[in-house]
Motif scaffolding. Structure first.
Motif, mmCIF file in Angstrom:
data_model
loop_
_atom_site.group_PDB
_atom_site.id
_atom_site.type_symbol
_atom_site.label_atom_id
_atom_site.label_comp_id
_atom_site.label_asym_id
_atom_site.label_seq_id
_atom_site.Cartn_x
_atom_site.Cartn_y
_atom_site.Cartn_z
ATOM 1 N N ASP A 17 -3.974 0.354 -0.423
ATOM 2 C CA ASP A 17 -4.831 0.469 0.754
ATOM 3 C C ASP A 17 -5.316 1.910 0.943
ATOM 4 O O ASP A 17 -6.451 2.147 1.360
ATOM 5 C CB ASP A 17 -4.073 -0.002 2.001
ATOM 6 C CG ASP A 17 -4.938 -0.885 2.888
ATOM 7 O OD1 ASP A 17 -6.147 -0.999 2.650
ATOM 8 O OD2 ASP A 17 -4.388 -1.477 3.836
ATOM 9 N N TRP A 18 -4.452 2.864 0.635
ATOM 10 C CA TRP A 18 -4.802 4.278 0.738
ATOM 11 C C TRP A 18 -5.479 4.826 -0.519
ATOM 12 O O TRP A 18 -6.419 5.617 -0.428
ATOM 13 C CB TRP A 18 -3.536 5.116 0.965
ATOM 14 C CG TRP A 18 -3.013 5.128 2.361
ATOM 15 C CD1 TRP A 18 -1.890 4.495 2.816
ATOM 16 C CD2 TRP A 18 -3.544 5.831 3.483
ATOM 17 N NE1 TRP A 18 -1.705 4.753 4.147
ATOM 18 C CE2 TRP A 18 -2.701 5.576 4.580
ATOM 19 C CE3 TRP A 18 -4.659 6.655 3.661
ATOM 20 C CZ2 TRP A 18 -2.932 6.108 5.843
ATOM 21 C CZ3 TRP A 18 -4.892 7.190 4.926
ATOM 22 C CH2 TRP A 18 -4.028 6.907 5.995
ATOM 23 N N GLY A 23 -9.287 -0.120 -1.670
ATOM 24 C CA GLY A 23 -8.449 -0.114 -0.475
ATOM 25 C C GLY A 23 -9.259 0.018 0.796
ATOM 26 O O GLY A 23 -10.275 0.714 0.843
ATOM 27 N N GLY A 24 -8.771 -0.626 1.831
ATOM 28 C CA GLY A 24 -9.475 -0.592 3.104
ATOM 29 C C GLY A 24 -9.453 0.764 3.785
ATOM 30 O O GLY A 24 -10.381 1.118 4.524
ATOM 31 N N TYR A 84 -8.259 -3.623 11.442
ATOM 32 C CA TYR A 84 -8.813 -3.384 10.111
ATOM 33 C C TYR A 84 -8.169 -4.245 9.024
ATOM 34 O O TYR A 84 -8.605 -4.213 7.878
ATOM 35 C CB TYR A 84 -8.673 -1.907 9.743
ATOM 36 C CG TYR A 84 -9.627 -1.022 10.491
ATOM 37 C CD1 TYR A 84 -10.970 -0.940 10.128
ATOM 38 C CD2 TYR A 84 -9.192 -0.272 11.578
ATOM 39 C CE1 TYR A 84 -11.850 -0.126 10.826
ATOM 40 C CE2 TYR A 84 -10.065 0.553 12.277
ATOM 41 C CZ TYR A 84 -11.392 0.614 11.905
ATOM 42 O OH TYR A 84 -12.266 1.420 12.599
ATOM 43 N N GLY A 85 -7.135 -4.999 9.378
ATOM 44 C CA GLY A 85 -6.479 -5.834 8.374
ATOM 45 C C GLY A 85 -5.762 -5.032 7.306
ATOM 46 O O GLY A 85 -5.807 -5.370 6.118
ATOM 47 N N SER A 86 -5.078 -3.984 7.723
ATOM 48 C CA SER A 86 -4.423 -3.070 6.782
ATOM 49 C C SER A 86 -3.095 -3.619 6.267
ATOM 50 O O SER A 86 -2.430 -4.411 6.940
ATOM 51 C CB SER A 86 -4.156 -1.723 7.472
ATOM 52 O OG SER A 86 -5.362 -1.162 7.945
ATOM 53 N N GLU A 90 -2.193 -7.569 -1.834
ATOM 54 C CA GLU A 90 -2.234 -6.561 -2.894
ATOM 55 C C GLU A 90 -2.542 -5.167 -2.361
ATOM 56 O O GLU A 90 -2.208 -4.173 -3.004
ATOM 57 C CB GLU A 90 -3.270 -6.947 -3.949
ATOM 58 C CG GLU A 90 -2.892 -8.168 -4.762
ATOM 59 C CD GLU A 90 -3.927 -8.516 -5.814
ATOM 60 O OE1 GLU A 90 -4.947 -7.794 -5.911
ATOM 61 O OE2 GLU A 90 -3.716 -9.501 -6.541
ATOM 62 N N GLN A 91 -3.179 -5.091 -1.196
ATOM 63 C CA GLN A 91 -3.468 -3.769 -0.624
ATOM 64 C C GLN A 91 -2.177 -3.024 -0.273
ATOM 65 O O GLN A 91 -2.156 -1.800 -0.232
ATOM 66 C CB GLN A 91 -4.340 -3.904 0.620
ATOM 67 C CG GLN A 91 -5.722 -4.462 0.351
ATOM 68 C CD GLN A 91 -6.538 -3.587 -0.587
ATOM 69 O OE1 GLN A 91 -6.379 -2.384 -0.621
ATOM 70 N NE2 GLN A 91 -7.400 -4.213 -1.369
#
Length: 198
Positions: A17-18, A23-24, A84-86, A90-91
């Motif tokens: 994610d990062w 990644g979001g 944000y759906g963090s 897999e993220q």
């Protein structure tokens, strides 16, 4: 240098994610050079920590799609992560090169707080293993790393932050952290300074 068995490298949020372009949270970084440098330096200090026989701890988040553990937060990171759906699927997987090795402690229990000490096994793990000196690195420098640093200081640990193995959203965030915040809570050091301790 403290005995390796009494020290720990704590890696904060080394997940897709990062750090992955898909990644979001990845687009939030405005200073890509700082992030790329942080990833490269993190690989160096992780390799060195393992060579020394230090404890290596991986702290991250992974949520269920309902985000029920975050509750109905009105403000702050708990609301932002839900919006944000963090840290889903897999993220939330560890970014390639930062997967935990066998025997390395993984901290995933925190319910959306920014400090890796709150609501987790981390403090108990450190105390039970008589760890006194800790080294923090990760993402983002001005959120989870800084919050964890403040908690670590108040819990009595000898706290170091490897700031060039971490990244803020901007260069100014990193500069301000080193000049104005870290001196009250920790020793801010570079990856090269970490290596020079061996």
């Amino acid at each position: 240098m403290t005995e390796a068995s009494r020290s720990a490298l704590i890696l904060i949020e080394y997940v897709n994610d990062w750090l992955s372009p898909t990644g979001g949270i990845y687009p939030s970084f405005q200073d890509r050079e700082q992030v790329d440098t942080a990833i490269a330096n993190s690989k160096i200090i992780l390799k060195e920590a393992r060579r020394r026989g230090m404890h290596v701890i991986h702290a991250s988040l992974k949520f269920e799609p309902t985000f029920k553990v975050l509750g109905e937060a009105k403000y702050g990171l708990r609301k932002m992560m839900r919006d944000y759906g963090s840290f889903l699927g897999e993220q939330a997987d560890f970014f390639p090169g930062f997967e935990p090795a066998a025997g390395e402690h993984v901290v995933r229990e925190r319910a959306g707080g920014s400090s890796v000490f709150i609501g987790t096994t981390l403090d108990g793990y450190l105390r039970n293993n008589r760890i006194e000196d800790i080294y923090l690195s990760g993402f983002s420098l001005r959120q989870c790393v800084e919050s964890s640093m403040r908690n670590a200081h108040d819990l009595g640990y000898n706290t170091n932050v490897v700031y060039d193995a971490s990244a803020g959203y901007t260069r100014k965030q990193q500069d301000d952290f080193v000049a104005e915040i870290a001196p009250f809570y920790a020793n801010a050091m570079t990856a090269q300074e970490f290596l020079a301790q061996s």
